[in-house]
Scaffold this motif. Structure first.
Motif, PDB file in Angstrom:
ATOM      1  N   VAL A 266     -37.266  14.114  -0.714  1.00 36.58           N
ATOM      2  CA  VAL A 266     -35.768  15.331  -1.345  1.00 36.58           C
ATOM      3  C   VAL A 266     -35.581  14.476  -2.168  1.00 36.58           C
ATOM      4  CG1 VAL A 266     -33.500  14.652  -1.964  1.00 36.58           C
ATOM      5  CG2 VAL A 266     -34.117  14.807   0.912  1.00 36.58           C
TER       6      VAL A 266
ATOM      7  N   SER B 177     -35.552  19.862  -4.994  1.00 31.75           N
ATOM      8  CA  SER B 177     -36.891  20.109  -3.595  1.00 31.75           C
ATOM      9  C   SER B 177     -35.778  21.001  -2.200  1.00 31.75           C
ATOM     10  CB  SER B 177     -37.347  18.413  -2.692  1.00 31.75           C
ATOM     11  OG  SER B 177     -35.789  18.109  -1.928  1.00 31.75           O
ATOM     12  N   VAL B 178     -36.564  21.607  -1.842  1.00 30.92           N
ATOM     13  CA  VAL B 178     -35.973  22.486  -0.063  1.00 30.92           C
ATOM     14  C   VAL B 178     -34.775  21.064   0.616  1.00 30.92           C
ATOM     15  CG1 VAL B 178     -35.596  23.111   1.467  1.00 30.92           C
ATOM     16  CG2 VAL B 178     -37.558  24.107  -0.792  1.00 30.92           C
ATOM     17  N   ASP B 179     -35.153  20.583   0.912  1.00 30.57           N
ATOM     18  CA  ASP B 179     -34.179  19.295   1.733  1.00 30.57           C
ATOM     19  C   ASP B 179     -32.791  19.140   0.612  1.00 30.57           C
ATOM     20  OD1 ASP B 179     -37.225  17.690   3.398  1.00 30.57           O
ATOM     21  OD2 ASP B 179     -35.921  19.729   3.709  1.00 30.57           O
TER      22      ASP B 179
ATOM     23  N   TYR C  47     -32.215  20.316  -2.071  1.00 27.34           N
ATOM     24  CA  TYR C  47     -30.648  22.216  -1.855  1.00 27.34           C
ATOM     25  C   TYR C  47     -30.005  21.673  -0.686  1.00 27.34           C
ATOM     26  CZ  TYR C  47     -29.340  25.845  -4.115  1.00 27.34           C
ATOM     27  OH  TYR C  47     -28.421  26.953  -5.199  1.00 27.34           O
ATOM     28  N   ARG C  48     -30.030  21.685   0.733  1.00 35.15           N
ATOM     29  CA  ARG C  48     -30.109  22.013   1.793  1.00 35.15           C
ATOM     30  C   ARG C  48     -28.627  21.897   1.863  1.00 35.15           C
ATOM     31  NH1 ARG C  48     -35.315  22.628   5.446  1.00 35.15           N
ATOM     32  NH2 ARG C  48     -35.812  24.315   5.182  1.00 35.15           N
TER      33      ARG C  48
ATOM     34  N   ASN D 158     -22.477  23.663  -0.543  1.00 29.21           N
ATOM     35  CA  ASN D 158     -23.004  24.830   0.118  1.00 29.21           C
ATOM     36  C   ASN D 158     -22.809  26.536  -0.060  1.00 29.21           C
ATOM     37  OD1 ASN D 158     -22.053  24.611   2.334  1.00 29.21           O
ATOM     38  ND2 ASN D 158     -24.408  23.984   3.564  1.00 29.21           N
TER      39      ASN D 158
ATOM     40  N   ARG E 245     -24.417  26.669  -7.764  1.00 32.77           N
ATOM     41  CA  ARG E 245     -25.775  26.408  -7.447  1.00 32.77           C
ATOM     42  C   ARG E 245     -26.557  28.055  -7.391  1.00 32.77           C
ATOM     43  NH1 ARG E 245     -26.529  23.168  -2.499  1.00 32.77           N
ATOM     44  NH2 ARG E 245     -24.527  21.996  -1.852  1.00 32.77           N
TER      45      ARG E 245
ATOM     46  N   ASP F 108     -28.927  29.732  -5.204  1.00 30.45           N
ATOM     47  CA  ASP F 108     -29.957  29.926  -4.720  1.00 30.45           C
ATOM     48  C   ASP F 108     -31.082  30.051  -4.651  1.00 30.45           C
ATOM     49  OD1 ASP F 108     -27.010  30.339  -2.097  1.00 30.45           O
ATOM     50  OD2 ASP F 108     -28.066  28.645  -3.368  1.00 30.45           O
TER      51      ASP F 108
ATOM     52  N   GLU G 252     -33.290  29.912  -6.951  1.00 28.55           N
ATOM     53  CA  GLU G 252     -34.378  28.617  -7.821  1.00 28.55           C
ATOM     54  C   GLU G 252     -34.115  27.145  -7.265  1.00 28.55           C
ATOM     55  OE1 GLU G 252     -33.796  31.155 -11.503  1.00 28.55           O
ATOM     56  OE2 GLU G 252     -32.662  29.164 -11.094  1.00 28.55           O
ATOM     57  N   ASN G 253     -33.230  26.854  -6.481  1.00 23.98           N
ATOM     58  CA  ASN G 253     -32.978  25.568  -5.641  1.00 23.98           C
ATOM     59  C   ASN G 253     -32.138  24.414  -6.395  1.00 23.98           C
ATOM     60  OD1 ASN G 253     -33.219  26.295  -3.146  1.00 23.98           O
ATOM     61  ND2 ASN G 253     -35.744  25.234  -3.160  1.00 23.98           N
ATOM     62  N   THR G 254     -31.635  26.077  -7.950  1.00 18.96           N
ATOM     63  CA  THR G 254     -30.942  24.579  -8.609  1.00 18.96           C
ATOM     64  C   THR G 254     -29.540  24.112  -9.059  1.00 18.96           C
ATOM     65  OG1 THR G 254     -33.407  25.471 -10.139  1.00 18.96           O
ATOM     66  CG2 THR G 254     -31.065  24.664 -11.159  1.00 18.96           C
TER      67      THR G 254
END
Length: 126
Positions: free
Chosen positions: A2, A25-27, A29-30, A53, A71, A73, A75-77
C-alpha cells in the motif's frame, strides 16, 4: 504494497484555489474509506474530508462548501479541490486509506487510518 503519495500543494493568496492529488497503489485505492487530514505547526492532525468507495463524501464543518473530495477510478487517484482558501487552511495535508467505518460511515479519527502519505504543504497568504 500500500502506498500513497500526495502532490499539488503550494502557496496561494487568500480567496484562491488549489487542487491536491493523492496517487494510490491498487490496494490502497480499494479501501472502503479514504480521507484527507491536515496538520498545522504545533497543532494536532485533524479531519478534513472522507470518501467511501461509492463516492459518498463527508466534510469538516470548517471546509464544507469550499472543499470537494473525489475519487478517480481510472487513475487510482484521490483529489481535494480547495476553493475560497483562507489563511487558517494553511497546513500539511495528508492522504489516508484503510480507515475504519461504523454503520457505513467513515471514521474521522486519525488513529483509525492505517495507511498515510508523506503530506503536501499548503500555505495561504493573507
Amino acid at each position: 504494497q500500500v502506498q500513497l503519495m500526495e502532490s499539488g500543494g503550494g502557496v496561494v493568496q487568500a480567496g484562491g484555489s488549489l487542487k491536491l492529488s493523492c496517487a494510490a497503489s491498487v490496494d490502497a485505492y480499494r479501501a472502503y474509506c479514504m480521507a484527507w487530514f491536515r496538520q498545522a505547526p504545533g497543532k494536532q492532525r485533524t479531519f478534513v474530508a472522507t470518501i467511501r468507495n461509492d463516492g459518498t463524501a463527508d466534510y469538516a464543518d470548517s471546509v464544507k462548501g469550499r472543499f470537494s473530495v473525489s475519487r478517480h477510478d481510472a487513475e487510482n487517484t484521490l483529489s481535494l479541490q480547495m476553493d475560497s482558501l483562507k489563511p487558517e487552511d494553511s497546513a500539511m495535508y495528508y492522504c489516508a486509506a484503510e480507515g475504519q467505518s461504523i454503520f457505513g460511515t467513515c471514521s474521522q479519527a486519525t488513529y483509525e487510518y492505517v495507511q498515510w502519505g508523506q503530506g503536501t504543504q499548503v500555505t495561504v497568504s493573507s
